[in-house]
Design a protein around this motif. Structure first.
Motif, short mmCIF file in Angstrom:
data_model
loop_
_atom_site.label_atom_id
_atom_site.label_comp_id
_atom_site.label_asym_id
_atom_site.label_seq_id
_atom_site.Cartn_x
_atom_site.Cartn_y
_atom_site.Cartn_z
N SER A 131 40.73 25.64 17.74
CA SER A 131 40.92 26.86 18.51
C SER A 131 39.83 26.95 19.58
CB SER A 131 40.85 28.08 17.59
OG SER A 131 40.99 29.24 18.35
N VAL A 132 40.24 26.81 20.82
CA VAL A 132 39.31 26.86 21.94
C VAL A 132 39.59 28.14 22.72
CG1 VAL A 132 38.58 25.69 24.05
CG2 VAL A 132 39.33 24.34 22.09
N PRO A 133 38.57 28.96 22.93
CA PRO A 133 38.83 30.18 23.69
C PRO A 133 39.24 29.84 25.11
CG PRO A 133 36.47 29.92 23.27
CD PRO A 133 37.18 28.81 22.56
N PRO A 134 40.20 30.59 25.67
CA PRO A 134 40.65 30.29 27.03
C PRO A 134 39.51 30.48 28.02
CG PRO A 134 41.62 32.34 26.24
CD PRO A 134 40.85 31.75 25.11
N ARG A 135 39.47 29.61 29.01
CA ARG A 135 38.46 29.72 30.05
C ARG A 135 39.05 30.49 31.22
NH1 ARG A 135 36.00 23.86 31.00
NH2 ARG A 135 33.95 24.70 30.70
N GLU A 136 38.21 31.27 31.84
CA GLU A 136 38.64 32.03 33.00
C GLU A 136 38.76 31.08 34.20
OE1 GLU A 136 36.71 35.30 35.97
OE2 GLU A 136 36.27 35.48 33.84
N TRP A 137 39.87 31.18 34.89
CA TRP A 137 40.07 30.37 36.10
C TRP A 137 39.50 31.17 37.26
CZ3 TRP A 137 43.93 26.15 36.91
CH2 TRP A 137 44.21 25.48 35.72
N ARG A 138 38.70 30.55 38.09
CA ARG A 138 38.03 31.26 39.18
C ARG A 138 38.58 30.93 40.56
NH1 ARG A 138 32.27 30.58 36.34
NH2 ARG A 138 32.57 32.27 34.88
N ARG A 139 39.05 29.72 40.76
CA ARG A 139 39.50 29.31 42.09
C ARG A 139 40.92 29.73 42.40
NH1 ARG A 139 38.76 23.45 41.20
NH2 ARG A 139 40.71 23.42 42.31
N PHE A 140 41.71 30.02 41.37
CA PHE A 140 43.12 30.29 41.58
C PHE A 140 43.51 31.65 41.00
CE2 PHE A 140 42.61 25.68 41.12
CZ PHE A 140 43.14 25.25 42.33
N PRO A 141 44.15 32.51 41.80
CA PRO A 141 44.67 33.78 41.25
C PRO A 141 45.72 33.50 40.19
CG PRO A 141 44.73 33.80 43.66
CD PRO A 141 44.38 32.39 43.23
N ALA A 142 45.93 34.42 39.26
CA ALA A 142 46.84 34.23 38.13
C ALA A 142 48.27 33.88 38.56
CB ALA A 142 46.85 35.47 37.25
N ALA A 143 48.74 34.39 39.68
CA ALA A 143 50.12 34.15 40.12
C ALA A 143 50.30 32.81 40.83
CB ALA A 143 50.57 35.27 41.03
N THR A 144 49.22 32.07 41.06
CA THR A 144 49.30 30.79 41.76
C THR A 144 50.20 29.82 41.00
OG1 THR A 144 47.06 31.06 42.61
CG2 THR A 144 47.96 28.83 42.63
N ILE A 145 51.07 29.13 41.72
CA ILE A 145 51.87 28.06 41.12
C ILE A 145 51.14 26.76 41.43
CG2 ILE A 145 54.05 26.80 41.18
CD1 ILE A 145 55.44 29.46 41.84
N THR A 179 43.10 22.26 32.58
CA THR A 179 41.89 23.00 32.92
C THR A 179 41.74 23.05 34.44
OG1 THR A 179 40.48 21.03 32.88
CG2 THR A 179 40.72 22.26 30.79
N GLU A 180 41.01 24.03 34.88
CA GLU A 180 40.81 24.21 36.32
C GLU A 180 40.15 22.99 36.97
OE1 GLU A 180 39.29 27.70 39.34
OE2 GLU A 180 38.60 27.74 37.27
N GLU A 181 39.30 22.32 36.23
CA GLU A 181 38.60 21.15 36.77
C GLU A 181 39.55 20.02 37.15
OE1 GLU A 181 37.66 22.53 33.69
OE2 GLU A 181 36.18 23.79 34.66
#
Length: 120
Positions: A36-50, A68-70
């Motif tokens: 179980s890995v806690p979700p990481r917050e994405w910083r470069r992309f808004p939530a609605a980004t495809i 992952t964002e990386e």
């Protein structure tokens, strides 16, 4: 002499097979990560980004455990930061989504099942 190992990436999740890919071989539904890995917050992309992968899958930031964002970087990936309403639902081989940023040659023709199931 050093042997060269080719990184073979999964077509569904883009992770290296044997080093992070948890998709089953038959391609039905991805397995959940055993730890179980806690979700990481994405910083470069808004939530609605495809997000559009090289294998033409569409993803949503933070909606699936195998991405992952990386990993999401041009020129390998493309993305649509402010998609038109309903684009995610219409997305198909007959109605591909074309990236507007990153690698703008990328087109998605299918949705990641895990991202789809995370939709409200």
């Amino acid at each position: 002499m050093r042997a060269t190992v080719k990184e073979e990436r999964c077509e569904r999740c883009e992770c290296i097979i044997g080093l992070g890919c948890t998709c089953p071989p038959d391609g039905v539904t991805p397995k959940r990560h055993p730890v179980s890995v806690p979700p990481r917050e994405w910083r470069r992309f808004p939530a609605a980004t495809i997000l559009i992968s090289p294998t033409r899958y569409a993803h949503l930031p933070g909606a699936c455990a195998h991405l992952t964002e990386e990993l999401v970087k041009a020129p390998r990936w493309g993305w649509i930061p402010d998609p038109p309403p309903g684009l995610w639902d219409r997305l198909s081989s007959g109605y591909p989504a074309t990236a507007t940023e990153g690698n703008t040659a990328r087109q998605a023709i299918r949705r990641c099942e895990e991202c789809q199931s995370a939709m409200p």
